[in-house]
Design a protein around this motif. Structure first.
Motif, PDB file in Angstrom:
ATOM      1  N   ARG A  59      13.451  96.036  23.827  1.00 25.25           N
ATOM      2  CA  ARG A  59      13.172  97.092  22.858  1.00 25.25           C
ATOM      3  C   ARG A  59      14.268  97.162  21.793  1.00 25.25           C
ATOM      4  NH1 ARG A  59      12.135 100.506  26.268  1.00 25.25           N
ATOM      5  NH2 ARG A  59      14.063 101.700  26.426  1.00 25.25           N
ATOM      6  N   TYR A  60      15.525  97.036  22.198  1.00 30.69           N
ATOM      7  CA  TYR A  60      16.636  97.055  21.248  1.00 30.69           C
ATOM      8  C   TYR A  60      16.482  95.936  20.229  1.00 30.69           C
ATOM      9  CZ  TYR A  60      21.334  96.059  19.492  1.00 30.69           C
ATOM     10  OH  TYR A  60      22.398  95.783  18.672  1.00 30.69           O
ATOM     11  N   VAL A  61      16.191  94.726  20.708  1.00 30.44           N
ATOM     12  CA  VAL A  61      16.076  93.577  19.807  1.00 30.44           C
ATOM     13  C   VAL A  61      14.860  93.729  18.899  1.00 30.44           C
ATOM     14  CG1 VAL A  61      15.727  91.078  19.705  1.00 30.44           C
ATOM     15  CG2 VAL A  61      17.328  92.041  21.371  1.00 30.44           C
ATOM     16  N   VAL A  62      13.740  94.201  19.442  1.00 32.55           N
ATOM     17  CA  VAL A  62      12.546  94.408  18.624  1.00 32.55           C
ATOM     18  C   VAL A  62      12.837  95.427  17.520  1.00 32.55           C
ATOM     19  CG1 VAL A  62      10.210  95.385  18.628  1.00 32.55           C
ATOM     20  CG2 VAL A  62      10.862  93.703  20.363  1.00 32.55           C
ATOM     21  N   HIS A  63      13.535  96.498  17.839  1.00 32.67           N
ATOM     22  CA  HIS A  63      13.881  97.503  16.821  1.00 32.67           C
ATOM     23  C   HIS A  63      14.724  96.879  15.709  1.00 32.67           C
ATOM     24  CE1 HIS A  63      12.871 101.704  18.415  1.00 32.67           C
ATOM     25  NE2 HIS A  63      12.264 100.861  19.230  1.00 32.67           N
ATOM     26  N   LYS A  64      15.630  95.988  16.086  1.00 37.05           N
ATOM     27  CA  LYS A  64      16.460  95.328  15.079  1.00 37.05           C
ATOM     28  C   LYS A  64      15.605  94.460  14.146  1.00 37.05           C
ATOM     29  CE  LYS A  64      20.654  96.717  15.992  1.00 37.05           C
ATOM     30  NZ  LYS A  64      21.477  97.455  14.976  1.00 37.05           N
ATOM     31  N   TYR A  65      14.607  93.783  14.705  1.00 35.81           N
ATOM     32  CA  TYR A  65      13.744  92.941  13.866  1.00 35.81           C
ATOM     33  C   TYR A  65      12.807  93.793  13.019  1.00 35.81           C
ATOM     34  CZ  TYR A  65      15.285  88.441  15.574  1.00 35.81           C
ATOM     35  OH  TYR A  65      16.044  87.321  15.824  1.00 35.81           O
TER      36      TYR A  65
END
Length: 250
Positions: free
Chosen positions: A96-102
């Motif tokens: 979820r953290y990485v998806v939010h960054k993208y």
């Protein structure tokens, strides 16, 4: 991470829809795995990961008991993958953290915003700070495996095309996965959902596509345009996911 494992996730959902009890599902699952000579260790890992996604899913996502009806309406495996991906993002805080960054990279108009190379992914991961103050600290080999696993998910949902590509594009969304993404967005954020529809953002849909996607769902019986305070708004025609029960009765 195990990936999305669409066929196995679908099998678990069908068992749960049939028996309505995770203990029974577990017993049947392992009996079938062992009879097919699968190793218990791999079966346990897959079962633990997939059932965690289903058991911990927010109420904004479809209850696993109705997933088989939803899957029966999907036109492609990719449609099913896009739906299961929402459960992964909800359950796995690192994903979820990485998806939010993208999502932020896409919104900010960064060059090649959906670049999933190891270099870009590691740069994002090293920015992570845990609540106790620790930083991301996986071994290099573990990080590489994680990056490849993340790219595998991106391929399954249609963001990446081909085994070697690392730079992706916003995927097309099937009719059923779009309905789920819209209902999920509406249920997640209440009256504020229209300015940041979570399901569409997680599927990397840029804002200039939202109007087209709203038109698509409004052309179904499940959603409609309504006039509120002189402005058009798009809302579910009934309760979110009511369309699933209607389809199941047909």
């Amino acid at each position: 991470m195990c990936g999305l494992l669409v066929e196995r996730a679908e099998e678990l959902a069908r068992l749960y829809a049939e028996h309505g009890n995770w203990n029974e599902v577990k017993e049947i699952w392992f009996d079938e795995r062992l009879s097919n000579r699968s190793t218990r260790g791999s079966s346990q890992k897959i079962y633990r990961v997939l059932t965690s996604r289903f058991k911990n899913a927010p109420t904004a996502l479809p209850n696993p008991s109705i997933l088989p009806t939803i899957f029966d309406e999907c036109q492609t495996t990719r449609d099913k993958a896009q739906i299961l991906y929402l459960y992964l993002v909800s359950d796995d805080s690192l994903v979820r953290y990485v998806v939010h960054k993208y999502v932020a990279r896409l919104a900010e108009g960064k060059p090649d915003p959906l670049n999933f190379s190891n270099e870009t992914l590691v740069n994002i991961l090293t920015q992570l700070k845990y609540s106790d103050g620790d930083s991301f600290d996986y071994a290099e080999s573990t990080t590489e495996r994680w990056c490849e696993g993340f790219r595998s998910v991106m391929r399954e949902i249609g963001v990446l095309d081909g085994q070697q590509s690392v730079v992706g594009a916003s995927p097309s969304i099937g009719d059923i996965s779009l309905l789920v993404a819209m209902d999920y967005s509406y249920e997640s954020d209440g009256d504020e959902w229209l300015t940041a529809p979570r399901g569409l953002l997680y599927l990397f849909q840029p804002e200039n596509r939202w109007g087209e996607l709203f038109d698509r769902v409004a052309s179904t019986n499940a959603w409609e345009y309504v006039e509120l305070q002189g402005a058009l708004d798009v809302r579910p025609s009934d309760q979110p996911y009511s369309w699933v029960h209607d389809r199941g009765e047909n």
